[in-house]
Write an enzyme that holds these catalytic residues in place. Structure first.
Site, PDB file in Angstrom:
ATOM      1  N   HIS A   1       0.864  -1.182   0.000  1.00  0.00           N
ATOM      2  CA  HIS A   1       0.000   0.000   0.000  1.00  0.00           C
ATOM      3  C   HIS A   1       0.897   1.226   0.000  1.00  0.00           C
ATOM      4  O   HIS A   1       1.713   1.416   0.899  1.00  0.00           O
ATOM      5  CB  HIS A   1      -0.916   0.013   1.230  1.00  0.00           C
ATOM      6  CG  HIS A   1      -1.809   1.224   1.272  1.00  0.00           C
ATOM      7  ND1 HIS A   1      -3.038   1.266   0.639  1.00  0.00           N
ATOM      8  CD2 HIS A   1      -1.640   2.450   1.850  1.00  0.00           C
ATOM      9  CE1 HIS A   1      -3.584   2.453   0.836  1.00  0.00           C
ATOM     10  NE2 HIS A   1      -2.763   3.181   1.562  1.00  0.00           N
ATOM     11  N   CYS A   2       0.746   2.062  -1.014  1.00  0.00           N
ATOM     12  CA  CYS A   2       1.569   3.265  -1.157  1.00  0.00           C
ATOM     13  C   CYS A   2       0.708   4.498  -0.913  1.00  0.00           C
ATOM     14  O   CYS A   2      -0.092   4.874  -1.779  1.00  0.00           O
ATOM     15  CB  CYS A   2       2.195   3.313  -2.549  1.00  0.00           C
ATOM     16  SG  CYS A   2       3.201   4.777  -2.828  1.00  0.00           S
ATOM     17  N   PRO A   3       0.841   5.154   0.239  1.00  0.00           N
ATOM     18  CA  PRO A   3       0.014   6.335   0.511  1.00  0.00           C
ATOM     19  C   PRO A   3       0.286   7.485  -0.454  1.00  0.00           C
ATOM     20  O   PRO A   3      -0.591   8.316  -0.694  1.00  0.00           O
ATOM     21  CB  PRO A   3       0.397   6.714   1.949  1.00  0.00           C
ATOM     22  CG  PRO A   3       1.727   6.092   2.174  1.00  0.00           C
ATOM     23  CD  PRO A   3       1.740   4.837   1.355  1.00  0.00           C
TER      24      PRO A   3
END
Length: 224
Positions: free
Chosen positions: A167-169
């Site tokens: 998950h890449c914010p």
């Protein structure tokens, strides 16, 4: 159909699991919806009940990142580089536009949400998949997950993602099979842009330093 829905509701009231309901219920009667909200994400442009566009919960970070990169790049290109060489300016603009394009595609494309159209599965096929342990059912997403594609449920997006990487914010959502290529293109273009800026800045600094040195030499030479 109403009787079928009532039967589904009764099974839920009796405590039957979602997975067992889907296996036991004729799929032609299962309600299929294309909601705007999928988990914590905004989903749009559905095709066969699968969204093409998915905006993640951390989309403000994407906007902030793209704004910072664009502002500093434009300041360098049109504040310094434009006075040096048109070819260098064109190269920098190309890299910047490629970066913005790949980054935006990473942020908006479906990262790999499993197909929610359960009508493509018949009960016998589902039983076979479960028996072979190649698929599992996510009770939160109400979808079958292909275990061979490293499908995981992301707590941030509250969605299952096939080919889950992380998950890449900074892109606002997960990186999966649907946007991994664009993510790597973004990283590559960002690296090239940084190297390009450092190279041109170093070249400009050396040329300027040389010109200043030559000018200073001419000023200090004794006149005959």
């Amino acid at each position: 159909i109403n009787a079928e829905y009532m039967g589904i509701q009764k099974m839920k009231d009796d405590g039957v699991s979602e997975m067992q309901i889907i296996v036991d219920t004729p799929h032609s009667y299962l309600p299929i919806q294309d909601p705007f909200w999928l988990g914590n994400c905004m989903a749009m442009l559905y095709k066969n009940h699968n969204p093409r566009i998915v905006i993640g919960p951390h989309w403000p970070l994407y906007l902030c990142t793209i704004l910072v990169i664009s502002v500093f790049s434009f300041l360098y290109i049109f504040g310094i580089l434009i006075y040096r060489n048109a070819i260098l300016v064109a190269g920098a603009i190309f890299l910047l536009l490629f970066l913005i394009g790949s980054y935006t595609m990473t942020a908006i494309l479906n990262p790999g949400i499993p197909n929610r159209d359960l009508t493509r599965f018949d009960p016998e096929y589902i039983d076979q998949l479960i028996a072979n342990k190649s698929f599992s059912f996510c009770t939160k997403c109400k979808v079958y997950r292909n275990l061979k594609l490293v499908t995981q449920h992301c707590q941030e997006c509250d969605l299952c993602v096939e080919g889950f990487d992380h998950h890449c914010p900074w892109t606002g959502k997960c990186i999966g099979k649907g946007n991994t290529l664009h993510f790597y293109l973004f990283l590559g273009s960002l690296l090239f842009l940084l190297v390009y800026i450092m190279f041109t800045a170093l070249t400009i600094t050396q040329i300027t330093s040389h010109l200043v040195s030559v000018s200073y030499t001419h000023l200090t030479l004794p006149t005959s």
